[in-house]
Design an enzyme around this catalytic site. Structure first.
Site, mmCIF file in Angstrom:
data_model
loop_
_atom_site.group_PDB
_atom_site.id
_atom_site.type_symbol
_atom_site.label_atom_id
_atom_site.label_comp_id
_atom_site.label_asym_id
_atom_site.label_seq_id
_atom_site.Cartn_x
_atom_site.Cartn_y
_atom_site.Cartn_z
ATOM 1 N N HIS A 159 -6.419 -6.369 -1.741
ATOM 2 C CA HIS A 159 -5.340 -5.469 -1.339
ATOM 3 C C HIS A 159 -4.341 -6.155 -0.416
ATOM 4 C CE1 HIS A 159 -3.733 -1.406 -0.711
ATOM 5 N NE2 HIS A 159 -3.686 -1.659 0.585
ATOM 6 N N ASP A 163 -8.143 -6.018 -5.858
ATOM 7 C CA ASP A 163 -8.026 -4.739 -5.151
ATOM 8 C C ASP A 163 -8.450 -3.598 -6.057
ATOM 9 O OD1 ASP A 163 -7.302 -2.776 -3.286
ATOM 10 O OD2 ASP A 163 -5.221 -2.729 -3.976
ATOM 11 N N SER A 210 0.816 -1.196 0.000
ATOM 12 C CA SER A 210 0.000 0.000 0.000
ATOM 13 C C SER A 210 0.862 1.264 0.000
ATOM 14 C CB SER A 210 -0.964 -0.044 1.184
ATOM 15 O OG SER A 210 -1.996 0.871 1.016
#
Length: 550
Positions: free
Chosen positions: A525, A463, A272
């Site tokens: 994710h 994601d 991320s």
């Protein structure tokens, strides 16, 4: 885990809510307004009032906003974050204390007789406190463990870490640093939610993870920047660059205390917003010629690294072109297409100048225009296949982790000095946004790394918030000597023998000139959470050097 996108609709977000994370739940319905008492004006009120109008007419009024925004931004004063309450433990409570001043004072002679410091860097202001954790106290794993703090005594910063040895061959297996994103989210959530030795169940019990990444590597989980997780400081942090020197100091002191690890291959991994962190941290390490950190590669999962190239892929991912059914209707998809040119122009201005004045407006406009429509649907931004569950970050398991880590016996076993744990600190998230860090071009550091080591970019393909389309695109657009050959390389199948003994295709990979991209099927994710066996498979293959070319 880690990233969040809280409060993407600017009007309410800047004034009262968490701003953007790369990981965040859809905004809660706003309560009916009540009469407000006369109070001193919030320092963000002017900014909020200007941006409130963006909710429905962002494109139409942006020229007016840009006429007014210079003075607004120049007057921004991020909120004062009250320091965490802490109780400093006496030195007698620690198994080891490594003094940076002692290490900085060490000089050695090279083969030609030239005298130089044993390791580079300004280390005198740092100490590393280390506690040997009794595995039987917590039951997380039966391997050797250490926890503690890196202390920056000059700037009153204290970073918490937790180290686990490899389950396999700790004397020969590589060592990894794991970082979650946010910005402002604890790496202990990644440890318990994704790839660490154990997870936490609904009844707040420890559950062994057979697919932990410490199956074949030792791992340091680090809470950074300060005031994240169990870390603390009286000083605010607002940009990616600030933490790099701290992490270099932590690793240098850690490997000084445990020299047996310093000769083993070392890797930095994260996800991320770590797509911002990792290029900066790795570059800081490699700029030190005399170091005891044997950095061999970096790994970024579902990262945000090159916004200019990644943001155009939000619309395709939300509108059915990323391998999953569309989440948004055709009219909304067309509105995102119309907003894209202005968004890209603003990101380019950020890239050209890299100032708060250019980068903050880009973050606000682009996130509202290209991420906001998805956020408003209630769909999980980390997994287009499912709706967001519960409050906060869409995954109830994160609440279990918080409850577990806030237990007094857990905190005592680890030598924790703050009075509570929270998975994500929204004040830090807000500070990073308001200083323009979100849109900055940290991908420009990647070619420097590629000249010295392999770089892996992997992405779970379900994601939305840091989607595989955008990550594949930025790697193919990256300007470095191997660009053409990498961009032209085909995608090939990633396979493994699954738990049922069947050969399974779990993703695709392309690799050339030290750069590798992986698309991991059926993962969101937090790839190791959704596909634990496949994630351990590609992690082990990467750490063993399967795609290395240096």
């Amino acid at each position: 885990m880690k990233s969040l996108v809280l409060g993407l609709l600017v009007g309410s977000a800047i004034a009262s809510g968490p701003l953007q994370h790369v990981l965040h739940a859809p905004p809660e319905p706003e309560p009916e307004p009540e009469p407000e008492p006369q109070v001193v004006k919030d320092p963000f009120e002017e900014l909020r009032d200007t941006f409130d109008r963006l909710r429905n007419k962002a494109g139409d009024i942006w020229d007016d906003v840009m006429d007014n925004i210079p003075n607004i931004i120049s007057n921004i004063r991020p909120p004062t974050i009250p320091p965490k309450k802490f109780t400093r433990l006496p030195d007698s409570e620690w198994t080891h204390i490594v003094r940076g001043a002692d290490l900085e004072a060490l000089w050695v002679d090279d083969e030609s007789g030239y005298k130089h410091r044993k390791v580079d860097g300004k280390l005198a202001q740092y100490d590393l406190r280390i506690r040997a954790v009794d595995p039987s106290n917590l039951g997380i794993d039966n391997v050797k463990q250490y926890s503690g703090y890196l202390d920056d005594n000059l700037n009153d910063k204290h970073l918490f870490y937790w180290f686990f040895e490899s389950r396999n061959d700790p004397d020969g297996d590589p060592v990894m640093l794991w970082l979650n994103g946010g910005p402002g989210c604890s790496s202990l959530t990644g440890m318990f939610f994704e790839l660490g030795p154990s997870s936490i169940t609904e009844d707040i019990k420890v559950k062994y993870n057979p697919y932990s990444w410490n199956s074949n590597s030792s791992i340091i989980f680090l809470d950074q920047p300060v005031n994240v997780g169990f870390s603390y400081s009286s000083q605010p942090v607002s940009d990616t660059v600030a933490a790099a020197k701290d992490i270099y100091a932590l690793l240098t002191l850690f490997f000084t205390q445990f020299p047996q690890y310093s000769t083993q291959d070392f890797h930095i991994a994260g996800e991320s917003y770590a797509g911002h962190y990792i290029p900066v941290i790795a570059s800081e390490i490699m700029h030190h010629k005399d170091r005891n950190i044997n950095l061999q590669s970096v790994m970024i999962g579902n990262g945000l690294t090159d916004p200019y190239t990644q943001y155009p892929l939000y619309r395709p991912m939300a509108c059915g072109e990323g391998g999953y059914p569309n989440v948004l209707d055709s009219e909304t998809c067309r509105s995102m297409d119309k907003a894209l040119p202005r968004c890209l122009s603003m990101i380019k201005s950020c890239y050209d100048v890299e100032s708060t004045f250019t980068c903050l407006p880009a973050s606000i406009y682009c996130n509202n225009a290209l991420i906001g429509p998805y956020q408003s649907t209630g769909r999980n931004p980390y997994d287009v296949r499912i709706d967001c569950k519960g409050n906060g970050l869409c995954y109830p398991q994160l609440n279990y982790i918080t409850d577990y880590l806030n237990q007094p016996y857990v905190m005592k076993s680890l030598g924790v000095e703050v009075d509570s744990y929270e998975s994500c600190n929204m004040d830090i998230n807000r500070n990073f946004l308001l200083h323009g860090d979100w849109m900055k071009p940290y991908h420009r550091l990647v070619p420097y790394l590629l000249a010295q080591m392999p770089v892996l970019i992997y992405a779970g393909d379900a994601d939305f918030i840091c989607n595989w389309l955008g990550n594949k695109a930025w790697t193919e657009a990256l300007e470095y000597p191997g660009h053409t050959k990498y961009a032209q390389s085909p995608m090939e199948n990633l396979t493994m023998v699954n738990s049922e003994g069947i050969n399974e295709i779990f993703g695709e990979v392309k690799s050339h000139s030290n750069l590798t991209f992986m698309r991991i099927f059926k993962a969101g994710h937090m790839t190791p959470f959704d596909t634990p066996q496949a994630s351990l498979e590609f992690a082990n293959s990467w750490l063993s050097g399967e795609w290395s070319e240096v």
